[in-house]
Design a protein around this motif. Structure first.
Motif, PDB file in Angstrom:
ATOM      1  N   LEU A  59       0.836  -1.208   0.000  1.00 19.44           N
ATOM      2  CA  LEU A  59       0.000   0.000   0.000  1.00 19.44           C
ATOM      3  C   LEU A  59       0.865   1.252   0.000  1.00 19.44           C
ATOM      4  N   ALA A  60       1.996   1.204   0.699  1.00 13.54           N
ATOM      5  CA  ALA A  60       2.929   2.333   0.700  1.00 13.54           C
ATOM      6  C   ALA A  60       3.507   2.557  -0.697  1.00 13.54           C
ATOM      7  N   ALA A  61       3.743   1.476  -1.430  1.00  7.27           N
ATOM      8  CA  ALA A  61       4.245   1.591  -2.801  1.00  7.27           C
ATOM      9  C   ALA A  61       3.222   2.293  -3.695  1.00  7.27           C
ATOM     10  N   LEU A  62       1.944   1.983  -3.495  1.00  6.17           N
ATOM     11  CA  LEU A  62       0.899   2.676  -4.261  1.00  6.17           C
ATOM     12  C   LEU A  62       0.878   4.157  -3.923  1.00  6.17           C
ATOM     13  N   ASP A  69      -3.225  11.246  -1.242  1.00  7.06           N
ATOM     14  CA  ASP A  69      -4.647  11.564  -1.375  1.00  7.06           C
ATOM     15  C   ASP A  69      -5.299  10.503  -2.251  1.00  7.06           C
ATOM     16  N   ARG A  70      -5.702   9.414  -1.622  1.00  9.16           N
ATOM     17  CA  ARG A  70      -6.217   8.260  -2.362  1.00  9.16           C
ATOM     18  C   ARG A  70      -7.446   8.594  -3.197  1.00  9.16           C
ATOM     19  N   GLU A  71      -8.252   9.523  -2.743  1.00 12.68           N
ATOM     20  CA  GLU A  71      -9.464   9.866  -3.496  1.00 12.68           C
ATOM     21  C   GLU A  71      -9.136  10.482  -4.847  1.00 12.68           C
ATOM     22  N   SER A  72      -7.939  11.048  -4.995  1.00 10.13           N
ATOM     23  CA  SER A  72      -7.564  11.659  -6.272  1.00 10.13           C
ATOM     24  C   SER A  72      -6.874  10.677  -7.220  1.00 10.13           C
ATOM     25  N   GLU A  76      -7.435   3.141 -12.200  1.00 16.80           N
ATOM     26  CA  GLU A  76      -6.541   1.986 -12.242  1.00 16.80           C
ATOM     27  C   GLU A  76      -5.786   1.815 -10.922  1.00 16.80           C
ATOM     28  N   ALA A  77      -5.406   2.930 -10.291  1.00 20.53           N
ATOM     29  CA  ALA A  77      -4.717   2.863  -9.002  1.00 20.53           C
ATOM     30  C   ALA A  77      -5.674   2.391  -7.910  1.00 20.53           C
ATOM     31  N   LYS A  78      -6.912   2.836  -7.978  1.00 19.22           N
ATOM     32  CA  LYS A  78      -7.915   2.389  -7.012  1.00 19.22           C
ATOM     33  C   LYS A  78      -8.154   0.890  -7.158  1.00 19.22           C
ATOM     34  N   LEU A  79      -8.199   0.420  -8.398  1.00 14.56           N
ATOM     35  CA  LEU A  79      -8.333  -1.014  -8.623  1.00 14.56           C
ATOM     36  C   LEU A  79      -7.101  -1.746  -8.087  1.00 14.56           C
TER      37      LEU A  79
END
Length: 141
Positions: A59-62, A69-72, A76-79
């Motif tokens: 998750l840190a790599a993502l 800011d995960r919502e932004s 593809e990143a959310k998937l």
């Protein structure tokens, strides 16, 4: 997006994050196990090495790639995030309820066009069930 299957973790974002997580946590052991001479499959290597630290590192790599800011994040990143969680849940690694909720909401809202739409729809349903079940089995503080 590089996607070679219908599982959420069979895309470049999730695969790269998983690889980075296992590499960071297990280093040389992971490299040795991933060697072509090792008879174990990639999935078997993950099954042997997955733990809460590999989840956190993936998750840190993502976040390193897409920001905190995960919502932004792009879809593809959310998937990829969902895929990392799905894979760890499959391997019986505990996942925080907040992460499960986020992965579930992103999978439910997924709008990616898939070549194998029916197979993806069935797999997505299975992943949602898996994450939902993991959420009901998570100990509360």
């Amino acid at each position: 997006m590089g996607q070679w299957g219908v599982r959420s973790y069979e895309g470049d974002e999730a695969a790269d994050a998983l690889d980075a997580g296992f590499q960071q946590v297990h280093g040389e052991i992971y490299e040795t196990m991933m060697d072509d001479g090792n008879p174990l499959t990639y999935e078997q290597v993950q099954a042997k090495l997955a733990n809460p630290a590999t989840l956190a590192a993936a998750l840190a790599a993502l976040e390193l790639e897409f920001g905190t800011d995960r919502e932004s994040w792009p879809e593809e990143a959310k998937l990829g995030f969902a895929g990392v969680l799905v894979r760890h849940v499959e391997l019986e690694v505990p996942v925080a309820p907040e992460g499960l909720e986020l992965a579930i909401s992103w999978l439910e809202a997924e709008e990616i066009d898939w070549e194998e739409a029916t197979a993806r729809r069935l797999r997505k349903s299975k992943e949602l069930d898996l994450l939902t079940k993991a959420g009901t089995n998570t100990p509360q503080d």
